[in-house]
Design a protein around this motif. Structure first.
Motif, PDB file in Angstrom:
ATOM      1  N   LEU A 151      24.515 -18.897  18.088  1.00 19.42           N
ATOM      2  CA  LEU A 151      24.309 -17.620  17.403  1.00 19.42           C
ATOM      3  C   LEU A 151      25.283 -16.587  17.992  1.00 19.42           C
ATOM      4  O   LEU A 151      25.374 -16.441  19.209  1.00 19.42           O
ATOM      5  CB  LEU A 151      22.862 -17.156  17.590  1.00 19.42           C
ATOM      6  N   ILE A 152      25.989 -15.886  17.109  1.00 21.10           N
ATOM      7  CA  ILE A 152      26.975 -14.894  17.551  1.00 21.10           C
ATOM      8  C   ILE A 152      26.636 -13.543  16.937  1.00 21.10           C
ATOM      9  O   ILE A 152      26.582 -13.405  15.711  1.00 21.10           O
ATOM     10  CB  ILE A 152      28.403 -15.313  17.152  1.00 21.10           C
ATOM     11  N   PHE A 153      26.397 -12.548  17.790  1.00 21.22           N
ATOM     12  CA  PHE A 153      26.186 -11.178  17.333  1.00 21.22           C
ATOM     13  C   PHE A 153      27.553 -10.523  17.135  1.00 21.22           C
ATOM     14  O   PHE A 153      28.287 -10.325  18.098  1.00 21.22           O
ATOM     15  CB  PHE A 153      25.400 -10.364  18.364  1.00 21.22           C
ATOM     16  N   ALA A 154      27.886 -10.189  15.894  1.00 19.95           N
ATOM     17  CA  ALA A 154      29.156  -9.520  15.602  1.00 19.95           C
ATOM     18  C   ALA A 154      28.900  -8.259  14.784  1.00 19.95           C
ATOM     19  O   ALA A 154      29.726  -7.859  13.962  1.00 19.95           O
ATOM     20  CB  ALA A 154      30.088 -10.467  14.846  1.00 19.95           C
ATOM     21  N   SER A 155      27.753  -7.641  15.030  1.00 14.43           N
ATOM     22  CA  SER A 155      27.373  -6.454  14.251  1.00 14.43           C
ATOM     23  C   SER A 155      28.006  -5.182  14.776  1.00 14.43           C
ATOM     24  O   SER A 155      27.968  -4.140  14.127  1.00 14.43           O
ATOM     25  CB  SER A 155      25.848  -6.299  14.236  1.00 14.43           C
ATOM     26  N   GLY A 156      28.597  -5.237  15.970  1.00 17.22           N
ATOM     27  CA  GLY A 156      29.295  -4.082  16.518  1.00 17.22           C
ATOM     28  C   GLY A 156      28.360  -3.066  17.149  1.00 17.22           C
ATOM     29  O   GLY A 156      27.167  -3.030  16.848  1.00 17.22           O
ATOM     30  N   PRO A 157      28.920  -2.205  18.014  1.00 27.40           N
ATOM     31  CA  PRO A 157      28.091  -1.236  18.719  1.00 27.40           C
ATOM     32  C   PRO A 157      27.906   0.090  17.994  1.00 27.40           C
ATOM     33  O   PRO A 157      27.120   0.918  18.421  1.00 27.40           O
ATOM     34  CB  PRO A 157      28.880  -1.018  20.019  1.00 27.40           C
ATOM     35  N   LEU A 158      28.638   0.318  16.890  1.00 24.04           N
ATOM     36  CA  LEU A 158      28.577   1.614  16.205  1.00 24.04           C
ATOM     37  C   LEU A 158      28.223   1.414  14.733  1.00 24.04           C
ATOM     38  O   LEU A 158      29.098   1.408  13.872  1.00 24.04           O
ATOM     39  CB  LEU A 158      29.919   2.349  16.334  1.00 24.04           C
ATOM     40  N   HIS A 159      26.931   1.241  14.459  1.00 26.77           N
ATOM     41  CA  HIS A 159      26.553   1.021  13.063  1.00 26.77           C
ATOM     42  C   HIS A 159      25.230   1.672  12.672  1.00 26.77           C
ATOM     43  O   HIS A 159      24.857   1.664  11.497  1.00 26.77           O
ATOM     44  CB  HIS A 159      26.497  -0.481  12.748  1.00 26.77           C
ATOM     45  N   ILE A 160      24.505   2.267  13.636  1.00 27.68           N
ATOM     46  CA  ILE A 160      23.263   2.958  13.323  1.00 27.68           C
ATOM     47  C   ILE A 160      23.503   4.457  13.464  1.00 27.68           C
ATOM     48  O   ILE A 160      23.702   4.958  14.571  1.00 27.68           O
ATOM     49  CB  ILE A 160      22.112   2.527  14.260  1.00 27.68           C
ATOM     50  N   PRO A 161      23.508   5.225  12.347  1.00 29.55           N
ATOM     51  CA  PRO A 161      23.812   6.656  12.416  1.00 29.55           C
ATOM     52  C   PRO A 161      22.850   7.416  13.325  1.00 29.55           C
ATOM     53  O   PRO A 161      21.653   7.138  13.363  1.00 29.55           O
ATOM     54  CB  PRO A 161      23.655   7.124  10.960  1.00 29.55           C
ATOM     55  N   GLN A 162      23.401   8.363  14.054  1.00 24.05           N
ATOM     56  CA  GLN A 162      22.604   9.248  14.905  1.00 24.05           C
ATOM     57  C   GLN A 162      22.223  10.473  14.073  1.00 24.05           C
ATOM     58  O   GLN A 162      23.074  11.267  13.685  1.00 24.05           O
ATOM     59  CB  GLN A 162      23.441   9.692  16.109  1.00 24.05           C
ATOM     60  N   ILE A 163      20.936  10.611  13.780  1.00 27.90           N
ATOM     61  CA  ILE A 163      20.453  11.742  12.989  1.00 27.90           C
ATOM     62  C   ILE A 163      19.640  12.651  13.897  1.00 27.90           C
ATOM     63  O   ILE A 163      18.577  12.250  14.389  1.00 27.90           O
ATOM     64  CB  ILE A 163      19.588  11.288  11.801  1.00 27.90           C
ATOM     65  N   PRO A 164      20.109  13.866  14.149  1.00 33.27           N
ATOM     66  CA  PRO A 164      19.380  14.754  15.048  1.00 33.27           C
ATOM     67  C   PRO A 164      18.045  15.193  14.464  1.00 33.27           C
ATOM     68  O   PRO A 164      17.896  15.324  13.250  1.00 33.27           O
ATOM     69  CB  PRO A 164      20.326  15.942  15.210  1.00 33.27           C
ATOM     70  N   ASN A 165      17.089  15.394  15.347  1.00 37.44           N
ATOM     71  CA  ASN A 165      15.761  15.857  14.933  1.00 37.44           C
ATOM     72  C   ASN A 165      15.745  17.380  14.973  1.00 37.44           C
ATOM     73  O   ASN A 165      15.565  17.986  16.024  1.00 37.44           O
ATOM     74  CB  ASN A 165      14.695  15.273  15.860  1.00 37.44           C
ATOM     75  N   ILE A 166      15.938  18.007  13.826  1.00 39.62           N
ATOM     76  CA  ILE A 166      16.038  19.460  13.748  1.00 39.62           C
ATOM     77  C   ILE A 166      14.792  20.016  13.054  1.00 39.62           C
ATOM     78  O   ILE A 166      14.401  19.552  11.974  1.00 39.62           O
ATOM     79  CB  ILE A 166      17.297  19.892  12.983  1.00 39.62           C
ATOM     80  N   LYS A 167      14.199  20.999  13.665  1.00 37.73           N
ATOM     81  CA  LYS A 167      12.995  21.609  13.110  1.00 37.73           C
ATOM     82  C   LYS A 167      13.252  22.150  11.700  1.00 37.73           C
ATOM     83  O   LYS A 167      14.227  22.864  11.457  1.00 37.73           O
ATOM     84  CB  LYS A 167      12.527  22.751  14.018  1.00 37.73           C
ATOM     85  N   GLY A 168      12.397  21.764  10.756  1.00 38.38           N
ATOM     86  CA  GLY A 168      12.460  22.288   9.400  1.00 38.38           C
ATOM     87  C   GLY A 168      13.370  21.546   8.455  1.00 38.38           C
ATOM     88  O   GLY A 168      13.475  21.924   7.280  1.00 38.38           O
ATOM     89  N   ILE A 169      14.035  20.485   8.921  1.00 38.10           N
ATOM     90  CA  ILE A 169      14.995  19.791   8.062  1.00 38.10           C
ATOM     91  C   ILE A 169      14.343  19.271   6.784  1.00 38.10           C
ATOM     92  O   ILE A 169      14.966  19.215   5.724  1.00 38.10           O
ATOM     93  CB  ILE A 169      15.684  18.622   8.826  1.00 38.10           C
TER      94      ILE A 169
END
Length: 506
Positions: A151-169
C-alpha cells in the motif's frame, strides 16, 4: 493468501465515468497526483502491471487539479518541477502556471496509458493490515473492500483546506470560497471582496483580482517574506535546443537544481540569511509607496523561518486606491460585513479564504483510519508527532509506504526530486520482498527512532527554529515537515536501500 490481479476489460468504456472495480491487487496507490503517477510510470517501466491507483476525484492532478485560482503558478522552476524520466522541452516560462502543469500531467496520462490503472470516484476511508495474510484491507466509500499486498500513500501533505473558525461566519449571506475550490462562475467585477490570509496562494491571486474589484480588503495576520520572481519566458530557440539536444536540457535542469540547492546554506547559517533579508526589506520599500503600509508588510521574524514566497506583483498591489491592508484581527462576521477588533465595519459581497492547508497528518487524517501491527492506529502511533524512516516507512506498518511523508517536504528545492528518490526506494523494498520469498517488510523500531533523533538534531540553529510559528511545525515547535539538509544527501542515502534496517515477515 496470494494476491492476484483481476482481469481488466477496458476496451469500450469511459474509465472516468464507468469504473472497473478491482478486488485484489499486488500494489494499491492512493492518490493520482505527481506521486501516484510517478510510481505508476516506474512500475510500468519495470514491467509491473498488477497495481491500481485509487483517486477520490473524477480526474488526475492532485494539487494542480484543485488549485486553479487566478494566477496559480509554481514557485519552483518548470524544468525542475517535472519528472526527470518524462521531460517536457517546451515549457512556456521559467515558472509554469497551473494550467500548463495540469496539461503536463494530462499528457503523462496519455503517453503512458495510465487511465486504465486508475479507479476514479474512489475514496479510501480506512486501511487495515491483516497480520495472518500479510495483506492490506482497503475500505472504500460506497464500494466493496480492496485487498493488496503493498500500500502506497501518495495523497500528498497539502490537500485538506484550512478553514478558520470565525465568529458569525454562518450569518454571512455573500459568496464564500477557499482558494483551492475557486468559484469561477462568480463575477468579482465591481464587488467588495475580503481576502483572509497572505500565504502562497493569496500572494498569487490578490494581484489578479484587485483590478476587477470595487474594493479589496486583504486581512493579514502575519506578514510574509516575498522575494522577486524571474518571470522570463522561454523563447523559440530555447525550446528548439531543449527538444533537439537532450544534454542541453539536462544541463539547464542541473543548473537550476544546484542553484536551488545552494539556498540551504543561509538556512543552516542564519547570519547569512540576515544579509539576504536586508535586500528583501529594500525590495518591499522599493515596491510599496506608502511607508506605513510597507512597514506593515515587513515581517518581524527571520527570513526563511516561514516559507519564502516569490512574486513581482504582490507588493505593488497595495499601491492601488481600491486595496486596503488590514492588520487588525477579526472580531466577527455579520450578514454583509467584517468587523475588526478596533470596531471598524467593512461591508463585503465576497469572502475568499487564502488560508492554505492543514499540514499535520494527525489532523488531516482525522476521518481516515489506518491500522498496522497489533491493531495500532497510525494517528495513535503519531500522537507525539508524525515520524517515519526517510518519510517512507513507518514502524509497525508493514508493506505501507508514503510519498512526501514526515520530514521530506522542502523549503528550498523541488519536491519532485524527493518523490523520484522515494519511488526508487519503495520499489527496491518491494523487489526485496519478492526476491526473499517473504510476504512483508517493515522498518525496525530502533532504526526509525535513531533516524528521527538525528533529524531533529539537525534543525538546531537553523532559521526554521528561529522563533516563529510556521506550518512546518506541530504544536510545541517540533518540525515534522521539512528535510533539514541538502536533497543530494537524501538522494544518496536512499539510492540503495539498506535491507538490514528492516524486518521481513513470512
Amino acid at each position: 493468501m496470494e494476491v492476484t490481479s483481476d482481469q481488466l476489460d477496458t476496451n469500450s468504456v469511459d474509465l472516468t465515468k464507468t469504473q472497473f472495480i478491482k478486488k485484489n491487487t499486488k500494489i494499491a496507490i492512493i492518490g493520482a497526483g505527481f506521486g501516484g503517477l510517478a510510481t505508476a510510470i516506474q512500475l510500468l517501466k519495470r514491467g509491473i502491471k498488477d497495481f491500481v491507483i485509487l483517486e477520490k476525484a473524477t480526474d488526475v492532478g492532485g494539487t494542480w487539479r484543485e488549485n486553479q485560482y487566478p494566477g496559480a503558478a509554481c514557485d519552483v522552476q518548470s524544468h525542475m518541477y517535472s519528472l526527470s524520466f518524462a521531460p517536457k522541452s517546451d515549457w512556456t516560462k521559467r515558472y509554469a502556471e497551473a494550467p500548463e502543469i495540469f496539461q503536463y500531467i494530462q499528457d503523462l496520462i496519455q503517453e503512458y496509458d495510465l487511465k486504465k490503472f486508475i479507479q476514479f470516484d474512489t475514496e479510501v476511508i480506512s486501511t487495515r493490515f491483516d497480520e495472518q495474510a500479510h495483506t492490506w484491507e482497503i475500505s472504500i466509500k460506497n464500494q466493496s473492500a480492496l485487498h493488496s499486498q503493498f500500500l502506497i500513500f501518495a495523497s500528498g501533505p497539502l490537500h485538506i483546506p484550512q478553514i478558520p473558525n470565525i465568529k458569525g461566519i454562518e450569518k454571512f449571506k455573500g459568496e464564500v470560497f477557499h482558494s483551492s475550490s475557486w468559484n469561477h462562475a462568480y463575477d468579482l467585477n465591481g464587488k467588495r471582496v475580503a481576502s483572509i490570509g497572505t500565504g502562497g496562494s493569496a500572494i498569487q491571486y490578490i494581484p489578479e483580482i484587485a483590478p476587477k474589484t470595487k474594493q479589496l480588503y486583504v486581512f493579514q495576520r502575519t506578514a510574509a517574506w516575498v522575494i522577486p520572481r524571474d518571470e522570463r519566458a522561454y523563447n523559440a530557440l530555447d525550446k528548439k535546443l531543449f527538444a533537439q539536444y537532450d544534454w542541453f536540457r539536462k544541463l539547464h535542469r542541473a543548473r537550476l537544481y544546484w542553484s536551488n540547492e545552494s539556498r540551504v546554506v543561509p538556512i543552516v547559517k542564519p547570519q547569512m540569511m540576515r544579509l539576504g533579508q536586508k535586500l528583501a526589506e529594500a525590495f518591499i520599500r522599493f515596491q510599496v509607496k506608502d511607508k506605513e503600509i510597507a512597514k506593515k508588510l515587513t515581517p518581524d521574524y527571520t527570513m526563511g523561518c516561514k516559507r519564502i514566497l516569490v512574486s513581482n506583483r504582490y507588493f505593488p498591489t497595495f499601491n492601488r486606491k481600491n486595496v486596503e491592508l488590514v492588520t487588525d484581527s477579526i472580531q466577527e462576521i455579520t450578514e454583509n460585513a467584517i468587523v475588526t477588533k478596533d470596531g471598524q465595519v467593512r461591508e463585503i459581497d465576497c469572502l475568499i479564504y487564502g488560508t492554505g492547508f492543514i499540514t499535520d497528518p494527525r489532523i488531516y487524517l482525522k476521518d481516515f483510519k489506518c491500522y498496522g501491527e497489533n491493531g495500532i492506529e497510525l494517528k495513535e502511533a503519531w500522537k507525539e508527532g508524525a515520524e517515519s524512516y526517510y518519510g517512507i516507512s513507518t514502524k509497525g506498518f508493514p508493506n505501507l509506504f508514503q510519498l512526501l511523508g514526515p520530514n521530506t517536504v522542502l523549503g528550498h528545492n523541488s519536491v519532485i526530486f524527493m518523490i523520484e528518490s522515494q519511488v526508487n526506494y519503495i520499489l527496491q523494498l518491494i523487489e526485496a520482498v519478492e526476491k526473499s520469498k517473504t510476504k512483508a517488510i517493515v522498518v525496525k523500531d530502533v532504526v526509525q527512532e535513531e533516524f528521527n533523533r538525528k533529524i531533529q538534531e539537525k534543525f538546531a540553529g537553523t532559521v526554521w527554529q528561529s522563533g516563529c510559528v510556521s506550518w512546518y511545525q506541530q504544536e510545541g515547535g517540533k518540525n515534522f515537515s521539512l528535510w533539514p539538509s541538502y536533497t543530494w544527501k537524501y538522494w544518496l542515502e536512499t539510492k540503495n536501500a539498506n535491507l538490514a534496517d528492516y524486518r521481513f515477515l513470512n
